[in-house]
Design a protein around this motif. Structure first.
Motif, PDB file in Angstrom:
ATOM      1  N   PHE A   1       0.794  -1.227   0.000  1.00 52.13           N
ATOM      2  CA  PHE A   1       0.000   0.000   0.000  1.00 52.13           C
ATOM      3  C   PHE A   1       0.829   1.280   0.000  1.00 52.13           C
ATOM      4  O   PHE A   1       0.378   2.296  -0.498  1.00 52.13           O
ATOM      5  CB  PHE A   1      -0.952   0.048   1.197  1.00 52.13           C
ATOM      6  N   ASP A   2       2.022   1.251   0.595  1.00 53.22           N
ATOM      7  CA  ASP A   2       2.768   2.510   0.693  1.00 53.22           C
ATOM      8  C   ASP A   2       4.116   2.510  -0.016  1.00 53.22           C
ATOM      9  O   ASP A   2       4.912   3.419   0.151  1.00 53.22           O
ATOM     10  CB  ASP A   2       2.936   2.935   2.157  1.00 53.22           C
ATOM     11  N   GLY A   3       4.395   1.475  -0.830  1.00 54.79           N
ATOM     12  CA  GLY A   3       5.618   1.471  -1.620  1.00 54.79           C
ATOM     13  C   GLY A   3       6.885   1.329  -0.803  1.00 54.79           C
ATOM     14  O   GLY A   3       7.923   1.881  -1.159  1.00 54.79           O
ATOM     15  N   THR A   4       6.821   0.591   0.314  1.00 57.20           N
ATOM     16  CA  THR A   4       8.006   0.403   1.154  1.00 57.20           C
ATOM     17  C   THR A   4       8.275  -1.074   1.376  1.00 57.20           C
ATOM     18  O   THR A   4       7.430  -1.928   1.109  1.00 57.20           O
ATOM     19  CB  THR A   4       7.846   1.072   2.539  1.00 57.20           C
TER      20      THR A   4
ATOM     21  N   VAL B   1      18.853  -8.296  -2.396  1.00 58.86           N
ATOM     22  CA  VAL B   1      17.459  -8.225  -1.982  1.00 58.86           C
ATOM     23  C   VAL B   1      16.749  -7.340  -2.993  1.00 58.86           C
ATOM     24  O   VAL B   1      17.214  -6.245  -3.306  1.00 58.86           O
ATOM     25  CB  VAL B   1      17.312  -7.628  -0.564  1.00 58.86           C
ATOM     26  N   ALA B   2      15.617  -7.816  -3.525  1.00 62.61           N
ATOM     27  CA  ALA B   2      14.891  -7.047  -4.527  1.00 62.61           C
ATOM     28  C   ALA B   2      13.395  -7.186  -4.298  1.00 62.61           C
ATOM     29  O   ALA B   2      12.941  -8.141  -3.666  1.00 62.61           O
ATOM     30  CB  ALA B   2      15.241  -7.539  -5.935  1.00 62.61           C
ATOM     31  N   THR B   3      12.636  -6.222  -4.803  1.00 61.17           N
ATOM     32  CA  THR B   3      11.179  -6.311  -4.754  1.00 61.17           C
ATOM     33  C   THR B   3      10.663  -6.562  -6.156  1.00 61.17           C
ATOM     34  O   THR B   3      11.326  -6.274  -7.144  1.00 61.17           O
ATOM     35  CB  THR B   3      10.535  -5.013  -4.240  1.00 61.17           C
ATOM     36  N   ASP B   4       9.465  -7.089  -6.217  1.00 68.42           N
ATOM     37  CA  ASP B   4       8.817  -7.336  -7.495  1.00 68.42           C
ATOM     38  C   ASP B   4       7.385  -6.830  -7.402  1.00 68.42           C
ATOM     39  O   ASP B   4       6.632  -7.272  -6.543  1.00 68.42           O
ATOM     40  CB  ASP B   4       8.843  -8.830  -7.818  1.00 68.42           C
ATOM     41  N   PRO B   5       7.004  -5.887  -8.273  1.00 69.07           N
ATOM     42  CA  PRO B   5       5.646  -5.339  -8.207  1.00 69.07           C
ATOM     43  C   PRO B   5       4.580  -6.284  -8.748  1.00 69.07           C
ATOM     44  O   PRO B   5       3.402  -6.028  -8.602  1.00 69.07           O
ATOM     45  CB  PRO B   5       5.740  -4.087  -9.083  1.00 69.07           C
ATOM     46  N   ASN B   6       4.996  -7.399  -9.351  1.00 68.45           N
ATOM     47  CA  ASN B   6       4.036  -8.293  -9.988  1.00 68.45           C
ATOM     48  C   ASN B   6       3.839  -9.625  -9.301  1.00 68.45           C
ATOM     49  O   ASN B   6       2.896 -10.329  -9.591  1.00 68.45           O
ATOM     50  CB  ASN B   6       4.473  -8.560 -11.436  1.00 68.45           C
TER      51      ASN B   6
ATOM     52  N   SER C   1       5.955   2.610  -7.269  1.00 65.94           N
ATOM     53  CA  SER C   1       5.956   1.167  -7.146  1.00 65.94           C
ATOM     54  C   SER C   1       5.082   0.704  -5.993  1.00 65.94           C
ATOM     55  O   SER C   1       4.971   1.375  -4.983  1.00 65.94           O
ATOM     56  CB  SER C   1       7.392   0.677  -6.918  1.00 65.94           C
ATOM     57  N   SER C   2       4.475  -0.451  -6.173  1.00 65.69           N
ATOM     58  CA  SER C   2       3.708  -1.104  -5.131  1.00 65.69           C
ATOM     59  C   SER C   2       4.279  -2.504  -4.992  1.00 65.69           C
ATOM     60  O   SER C   2       3.856  -3.417  -5.692  1.00 65.69           O
ATOM     61  CB  SER C   2       2.231  -1.151  -5.532  1.00 65.69           C
ATOM     62  N   PRO C   3       5.288  -2.683  -4.117  1.00 64.33           N
ATOM     63  CA  PRO C   3       5.949  -3.987  -4.049  1.00 64.33           C
ATOM     64  C   PRO C   3       5.032  -5.078  -3.512  1.00 64.33           C
ATOM     65  O   PRO C   3       4.543  -4.997  -2.407  1.00 64.33           O
ATOM     66  CB  PRO C   3       7.119  -3.742  -3.104  1.00 64.33           C
TER      67      PRO C   3
END
Length: 142
Positions: free
Chosen positions: A69-72, A104-109, A92-94
């Protein structure tokens, strides 16, 4: 004695690190740290509400929680219990967080931790080798 993990969560994510097992209950915005040698909950962390914790991955000496919800991303240090938030991007919305080796990485999908080879090309690198976050670049606007 086994500690309480909650009951009936809609959003539940479990990940094992080197020393602990981590459980995210997205419904209650809590993360539980379990010591597998003691077979017990050793700490419960209450995350700020309204962030939308969705996925969890363990590695690099921490638990990493994506907040849709907050892109963190929230980082919980397994040694010091320090809780810190890292801004991923204003655009982004991780939904997923991935730990592979020292990255370490995020993925929005993807809401689940996928192997890096299967990760979306939109993934955002957060950290490498050191626990200090690497500044992210906002994805191009569509």
């Amino acid at each position: 004695m086994v500690g309480e993990l909650g009951s009936g969560p809609q959003t539940l994510s479990i990940s094992a690190g080197t020393n602990f097992i981590w459980v995210l209950n997205g419904d209650t915005s809590t993360v539980v740290k379990i010591d597998p040698t003691l077979h017990d909950v050793v700490e419960t962390y209450r995350l700020p509400t309204g962030r939308g914790p969705l996925a969890l991955a363990a590695g690099e000496g921490a638990a990493w929680i994506s907040n849709a919800f907050d892109g963190t991303v929230t980082r919980i240090d397994e040694r010091t219990d320090e809780v810190a938030s890292i801004a991923v991007s204003a655009y982004s919305s991780p939904k997923g967080v991935i730990v592979a080796g020292s990255a370490v990485a995020t993925d929005p999908n993807r809401p689940t931790a996928s192997p890096p080879a299967a990760a979306s090309s939109a993934a955002t690198l957060l950290a490498t080798a050191s626990p200090a976050p690497v500044p992210s670049r906002a994805p191009p606007r569509s």
